[in-house]
Design an enzyme around this catalytic site. Structure first.
Site, PDB file in Angstrom:
ATOM      1  N   SER A 233       1.019  -1.061   0.118  1.00 34.02           N
ATOM      2  CA  SER A 233       0.056  -0.179   0.050  1.00 34.02           C
ATOM      3  C   SER A 233       0.867   1.318   0.021  1.00 34.02           C
ATOM      4  O   SER A 233       2.020   1.205   0.166  1.00 34.02           O
ATOM      5  CB  SER A 233      -1.014  -0.129   1.212  1.00 34.02           C
ATOM      6  OG  SER A 233      -1.802  -1.061   1.237  1.00 34.02           O
ATOM      7  N   SER A 271      -3.317  -3.844  -3.154  1.00 32.90           N
ATOM      8  CA  SER A 271      -2.637  -2.710  -2.760  1.00 32.90           C
ATOM      9  C   SER A 271      -3.612  -1.462  -2.377  1.00 32.90           C
ATOM     10  O   SER A 271      -4.634  -1.189  -2.980  1.00 32.90           O
ATOM     11  CB  SER A 271      -1.683  -2.161  -3.687  1.00 32.90           C
ATOM     12  OG  SER A 271      -1.004  -0.927  -3.463  1.00 32.90           O
ATOM     13  N   ASP A 273      -3.828   2.250  -2.141  1.00 32.52           N
ATOM     14  CA  ASP A 273      -3.343   3.435  -2.686  1.00 32.52           C
ATOM     15  C   ASP A 273      -4.172   4.603  -2.556  1.00 32.52           C
ATOM     16  O   ASP A 273      -5.121   4.829  -3.362  1.00 32.52           O
ATOM     17  CB  ASP A 273      -2.762   3.065  -4.011  1.00 32.52           C
ATOM     18  CG  ASP A 273      -2.040   2.074  -4.356  1.00 32.52           C
ATOM     19  OD1 ASP A 273      -1.381   1.702  -3.595  1.00 32.52           O
ATOM     20  OD2 ASP A 273      -2.230   1.127  -5.269  1.00 32.52           O
TER      21      ASP A 273
END
Length: 346
Positions: A233, A271, A273
């Site tokens: 992340s 992830s 983000d």
């Protein structure tokens, strides 16, 4: 260039973009903004808190215009729904590990109530903003070792000196198979003949090993083998003293993704983000009595300057996070090499 010292990436000749940097090439080049860290690095623990304090006044009473862009939503952050809806920020921002988000929320609420006893009584509640990445590869995240005292310590430590690398929330983070962490960068813009600043601070914990692309085209790869999937992340916090609407800040926040893509990221399925952006240019009174208020706003035709600055600072801040972080061993047999060591060997 106007910086007083080379940033970690520039000390290796790695320059991101063409805009001039701020005085210290840090998010704290924005007047009144401060950063604090609380680092835990002992035994199987590699974790901590990082606090971003946007101004030195009472943030609940004097809110800032803000926006959030969720690039990929595999994350457990707090407070983003209200930022998206109202376009304001009313607490400092805490960065930490995934399992400490609730601790950060409690700490921010208690601090806000201590400064504003009317919260939840004669006025509304408060919206704490806590953002996270998973440091469980290097740290024993199940220990849940962080408490409100650690969050308070990070907030109390906030100053204009922004340490980078394996500090605070960045202590146990990884990026592209190397050691990740906290990084920052800034750019100076000229509008109406006056200098303005945009700065970024990142919590870098993303990227598949072998995918990293440096500004000079090289593709570093750690020697050890790591899982092929992208499961990390990244949190990007963008701050500026340019007067912007929340809609404009959301547009700027989106360009953090361009900086991540320049590094070789593609925002993998696992992830988280997220980019949060705010402006310190104008404050919004919680107890405003007027029905109509007037605020300055950037002409849309000049916003490309901020788009460019967001992409450049995000890219450079991630590199600074990695280069500032020495090789680290953590929980069990886990380890991450240093990008700086890779660069020195070339």
């Amino acid at each position: 260039m106007s910086e007083l010292k080379l940033s970690p990436s520039r000390s290796f000749g790695l320059v991101c973009g063409s805009l001039e940097t701020g005085r210290t090439n840090s998010i704290t080049d924005i007047e009144g903004l401060s950063i604090g860290h609380l680092t835990v690095n002992a035994g199987d623990l590699r974790t901590g808190f990082t606090a971003i304090v946007p101004h030195q006044g009472n943030l609940f009473r004097e809110k800032l215009v803000a926006a959030v862009e969720v690039i990929n939503g595999f994350g457990k952050s707090a407070g983003l729904v209200q930022v998206e809806e109202l376009g304001t920020l009313e607490t400092p921002v805490l960065l930490t590990n995934t399992f400490a988000v609730g601790i950060g929320v409690n700490a921010l609420i208690r601090r806000a109530i201590s400064e504003n006893p009317e919260i939840g009584r004669s006025t509304g509640t408060v919206n704490p903003v806590v953002l996270e990445c998973n440091d469980g590869y290097l740290s024993d995240i199940q220990a849940m070792a962080l408490g409100e005292a650690e969050a308070d310590a990070a907030l109390s430590a906030a100053s204009s000196d922004c340490a980078q690398g394996s500090v605070g929330a960045g202590t146990g983070m990884s990026a592209f198979g190397f050691k990740g962490g906290i990084g920052t960068a800034s750019r100076v813009l000229e509008l109406d003949g006056r200098p303005f600043t945009l700065g970024a601070l990142v919590l870098a914990n993303f990227g598949k090993p072998g995918d990293l692309v440096l500004p000079d085209g090289r593709r570093p790869h750690p020697k050890d083998k790591y899982p092929e999937e992208e499961r990390g992340s990244v949190i990007v916090v963008l701050a500026t003293d340019v007067p912007l609407e929340s809609r404009q800040l959301k547009r700027v926040a989106k360009r953090a993704g361009a900086g991540l893509a320049r590094l070789g990221a593609y925002y993998g399925n696992g992830s988280g983000d997220i980019a949060l952006a705010f402006s310190t240019a104008q404050r919004i009174s919680h107890f405003e009595e007027r029905d109509l208020i007037v605020r300055d706003c950037l002409r849309e035709g000049r916003i490309d300057l901020l788009f460019q600055a967001a992409a450049e600072t995000t890219q450079e801040a991630v590199l600074n996070a990695m280069i500032s972080s020495p090789a680290m061993r953590g929980r069990g047999r886990s380890k991450r090499p240093s990008l700086a060591d890779w660069l020195r060997a070339r």
